[in-house]
Every structure is written in structure tokens, then in C-alpha cells.
Design a protein around this motif. Structure first.
Motif, PDB file in Angstrom:
ATOM      1  N   PHE A  16      44.148  28.295 -25.353  1.00 30.81           N
ATOM      2  CA  PHE A  16      44.246  29.417 -24.425  1.00 30.81           C
ATOM      3  C   PHE A  16      43.818  30.689 -25.149  1.00 30.81           C
ATOM      4  CE2 PHE A  16      47.328  26.460 -22.544  1.00 30.81           C
ATOM      5  CZ  PHE A  16      46.972  26.521 -21.209  1.00 30.81           C
ATOM      6  N   ASN A  90      49.755  33.545 -18.775  1.00 25.68           N
ATOM      7  CA  ASN A  90      49.544  34.629 -19.724  1.00 25.68           C
ATOM      8  C   ASN A  90      50.750  35.558 -19.630  1.00 25.68           C
ATOM      9  OD1 ASN A  90      48.849  37.111 -20.920  1.00 25.68           O
ATOM     10  ND2 ASN A  90      46.690  36.825 -20.461  1.00 25.68           N
ATOM     11  N   LEU A  97      46.422  30.488 -16.153  1.00 20.96           N
ATOM     12  CA  LEU A  97      45.158  30.029 -16.727  1.00 20.96           C
ATOM     13  C   LEU A  97      45.035  28.536 -16.476  1.00 20.96           C
ATOM     14  CD1 LEU A  97      45.547  31.968 -20.081  1.00 20.96           C
ATOM     15  CD2 LEU A  97      44.311  32.683 -18.045  1.00 20.96           C
TER      16      LEU A  97
END
Length: 125
Positions: A16, A90, A97
Motif C-alpha cells: 500500500f 488509508n 484502497l
């Protein structure tokens, strides 16, 4: 499309990152793994293998990277395509995400069969 061998563990991993492409520690990293029933007599419906399983953070040496190991792939057959969706939130923006993976499953015999390529090692001198 990547291939995976039936009966062998299958590793899913993601990294990520934020909008600046920097590794990001997310909250609630989860994975769902599934296939579609396209076998003979199948109706094309989605068949869940894993649903919303937590992913494991790799650690401080690889911030933002998460993994999941699917250990039992023996119920799959050659030709099955395994899909996954990985989500994480996030913590700065609260946006979700999403990553997706897909693997084509092959038998161990298919994976080790001859592809017509030959490698020869020659000692230089």
C-alpha cells in the motif's frame, strides 16, 4: 496471467502506498479470494474460498507490505482461475484502497512439463 500450482501454497502480497508513492500502514487490511464455477455443469456463480480474512503486515523492515498465505489449494482444478480483492483503509484520508489479483491454476504435472526450452551450462575458461 500468473499461474499457481494446485496443492501448493499460494502467497498474495500487496504494498500500500499514499498519493506520494510512499509506503503506507493501513488499517483493516483484508483479503477475499474466490473463483467462478465454470467447470462442466457449473452455473458460473461466484464460489468463495476466503472471505474478509485479515492480512499480515510484513513488519518494520517493509512498511506497507501485507501478505496472506492460502495453504489449501487442493480443491482447485486445472483451468480454475482464482481471483482476490485486497482492501485497506488509508488512516489519513479514510479512503479505501483496493488491489486485485488473479491466478490460473495448473496441476504439478502441467507446471513441470516440458515447454520446449533447454538450458545448458557451460564452464568458461
Amino acid at each position: 496471467m500468473p499461474t499457481a500450482i494446485i496443492g501448493q501454497p499460494l502467497t498474495f502480497q500487496v504494498l500500500f502506498v499514499n498519493a506520494q508513492n510512499e509506503p503506507l500502514v493501513v488499517s483493516d487490511a483484508t483479503i477475499s479470494i474466490f473463483r467462478f464455477d465454470n467447470r462442466v455443469g457449473g452455473d458460473g456463480s461466484r464460489v468463495a474460498i476466503v472471505t474478509d480474512a485479515p492480512m499480515t503486515a510484513v513488519g518494520v523492515t517493509d512498511v506497507g507490505r501485507y501478505v496472506y498465505l492460502l495453504v489449501n489449494t487442493s480443491s482447485l482444478v486445472t483451468g480454475d482461475v482464482v481471483y482476490s480483492t485486497v482492501t485497506g483503509t488509508n488512516p489519513d484520508t479514510l479512503s479505501v484502497l483496493l488491489f486485485e489479483h488473479e491466478f490460473s491454476m495448473v496441476s504439478a504435472i502441467s507446471a513441470t512439463g516440458s515447454t520446449g526450452l533447454i538450458a545448458r551450462f557451460v564452464r568458461g575458461g
